[in-house]
Design an enzyme around this catalytic site. Structure first.
Site, short mmCIF file in Angstrom:
data_model
loop_
_atom_site.label_atom_id
_atom_site.label_comp_id
_atom_site.label_asym_id
_atom_site.label_seq_id
_atom_site.Cartn_x
_atom_site.Cartn_y
_atom_site.Cartn_z
N HIS A 32 0.90 -0.47 0.06
CA HIS A 32 0.02 0.10 -0.05
C HIS A 32 0.55 1.31 0.13
O HIS A 32 1.57 0.96 0.40
CB HIS A 32 -0.98 0.07 1.25
CG HIS A 32 -1.84 0.57 1.31
ND1 HIS A 32 -2.90 1.38 0.42
CD2 HIS A 32 -2.18 2.06 1.58
CE1 HIS A 32 -4.70 2.51 0.94
NE2 HIS A 32 -2.93 2.13 1.73
N ASP A 34 1.71 5.25 0.22
CA ASP A 34 0.05 6.21 0.26
C ASP A 34 0.65 7.47 -0.24
O ASP A 34 1.81 8.03 -0.16
CB ASP A 34 -0.42 6.53 1.78
CG ASP A 34 -1.36 5.57 2.55
OD1 ASP A 34 -2.40 5.77 1.64
OD2 ASP A 34 -0.10 4.95 3.16
N MET A 36 -0.08 11.81 -0.91
CA MET A 36 -0.72 12.94 -0.03
C MET A 36 -0.20 14.07 -0.50
O MET A 36 0.94 14.75 -0.64
CB MET A 36 -0.30 12.81 1.59
CG MET A 36 -0.47 11.42 1.99
SD MET A 36 -0.76 11.59 3.70
CE MET A 36 -1.03 9.63 4.51
N HIS A 65 -2.78 4.69 -3.15
CA HIS A 65 -3.43 5.52 -2.56
C HIS A 65 -3.41 6.88 -2.72
O HIS A 65 -2.95 7.02 -2.08
CB HIS A 65 -4.25 4.91 -1.08
CG HIS A 65 -5.38 5.19 -0.21
ND1 HIS A 65 -5.36 5.71 1.02
CD2 HIS A 65 -6.33 6.53 -0.60
CE1 HIS A 65 -6.45 6.12 1.19
NE2 HIS A 65 -6.94 6.55 0.41
N MET A 67 -4.49 10.45 -2.01
CA MET A 67 -5.03 11.34 -1.51
C MET A 67 -4.74 12.76 -2.02
O MET A 67 -4.16 13.66 -0.20
CB MET A 67 -4.97 10.84 0.05
CG MET A 67 -5.26 9.99 0.89
SD MET A 67 -4.58 9.53 2.34
CE MET A 67 -3.20 8.40 1.61
N ASP A 174 -8.98 0.96 5.71
CA ASP A 174 -7.50 1.54 5.86
C ASP A 174 -7.02 2.58 7.35
O ASP A 174 -7.91 3.18 7.42
CB ASP A 174 -7.42 2.09 4.82
CG ASP A 174 -5.61 3.17 4.39
OD1 ASP A 174 -5.32 2.62 5.08
OD2 ASP A 174 -5.73 3.96 3.67
C1 DX5 Z 1 -3.92 7.38 6.42
C2 DX5 Z 1 -3.57 6.15 5.13
C3 DX5 Z 1 -3.25 4.70 5.62
C4 DX5 Z 1 -2.21 4.42 7.10
C5 DX5 Z 1 -2.69 3.51 7.85
O1 DX5 Z 1 -4.07 9.02 6.14
O2 DX5 Z 1 -3.99 6.23 3.96
O3 DX5 Z 1 -3.08 4.17 5.17
O4 DX5 Z 1 -0.73 4.91 6.48
O5 DX5 Z 1 -1.25 3.40 8.93
P1 DX5 Z 1 -1.42 3.03 9.66
O6 DX5 Z 1 -2.15 1.28 9.83
O7 DX5 Z 1 -0.45 3.42 11.28
O8 DX5 Z 1 -3.21 3.60 10.52
ZN ZN Z 2 -3.76 4.98 2.88
#
Ligand code: DX5
Ligand code: ZN
Length: 218
Positions: A32, A34, A36, A65, A67, A174
């Site tokens: 996964h 992320d 941002m 993912h 964001m 998630d």
């Molecule tokens: C949050 C992310 C998650 C995050 C999860 O904004 O989308 O994927 O990395 O991390 P944990 O498991 O620590 O909540």
């Molecule tokens: Zn995520």
């Protein structure tokens, strides 16, 4: 089989090759990632060049993912960089149907994510178009937050929505998933459980991953 998708957000990013290798050696299928932008969420992470670089060293399914605002501007770039699943946020995509087609035109799996406050109903007209539905169980932006307990009802509703759909849509959750709550979350019809801090923060990455995997499949 149910899967754990480790989120590299909580990994040691200066040592990413080593950390990803440890994960991959366990037989893990999904990684996964992320993304941002500092606008849609109050944090900034990585972009296509980083994913392109990582792609050379891993055969795992890259579960990207996004964001970010205006995801349509970046989907082609993330596709070229080596993403396999591209998930956009409903809240950042007024023309969600068009964006899903754009992801599919790049021959990638199309995912849609919703924040805790966004009703699931907002997706009922496009559920047959997507490959993956991601339910946020924290407000996105940071790793290590607490699982929002009231999201369990939404997970149940999401599984129902998918069951009624004509397509085989993966359900992913998630945020805040850890060694303490994973056994309780096993009962839901979830295909992919994302976990960041519980995999990377304390102790052995391999042991943490194996513990979480056994908890949902044992
Ligand atoms: C949050 C992310 C998650 C995050 C999860 O904004 O989308 O994927 O990395 O991390 P944990 O498991 O620590 O909540
Ligand atoms: Zn995520």
């Amino acid at each position: 089989m149910k899967h754990i998708a480790p989120s590299i957000l909580s990994s040691d990013l200066s040592n990413i090759y080593k950390q990803v290798s440890i994960i991959e050696e366990t037989g893990c299928k999904y990684l996964h990632i992320d993304v941002m932008d500092g606008h849609f969420v109050p944090n900034i992470t990585i972009g296509p060049p980083y994913i392109k670089s990582l792609r050379k060293y891993s055969n795992m399914v890259f579960d990207v993912h996004l964001m970010i605002e205006n995801p349509e501007k970046y989907i082609d770039g993330f596709s070229k960089a080596g993403a396999d699943i591209i998930t956009v946020h409903q809240e950042a995509s007024p023309h969600l149907h068009r964006i899903i087609q754009q992801i599919k035109n790049n021959n990638k799996m199309a995912g849609v994510s919703i924040n805790p406050a966004t009703p699931l109903d907002s997706l009922k007209n496009i559920i047959d178009e997507i490959d993956l539905l991601l339910i946020m169980t924290v407000n996105p932006g940071f790793g290590g937050q607490k699982f929002i307990k009231t999201m369990e009802k939404k997970i149940l509703e999401a599984a129902e929505l998918i069951k009624k759909s004509s397509k085989n849509v993966f359900l992913e959750i998630d945020g805040g998933i850890n060694k303490e709550n994973i056994k309780n979350l096993k009962k839901y019809d979830v295909d992919i459980y994302v976990s960041g801090s519980a995999v990377f923060n304390d102790g052995s990455i391999k042991d943490n991953y194996n513990y979480l995997m056994e908890s949902i499949n044992g």
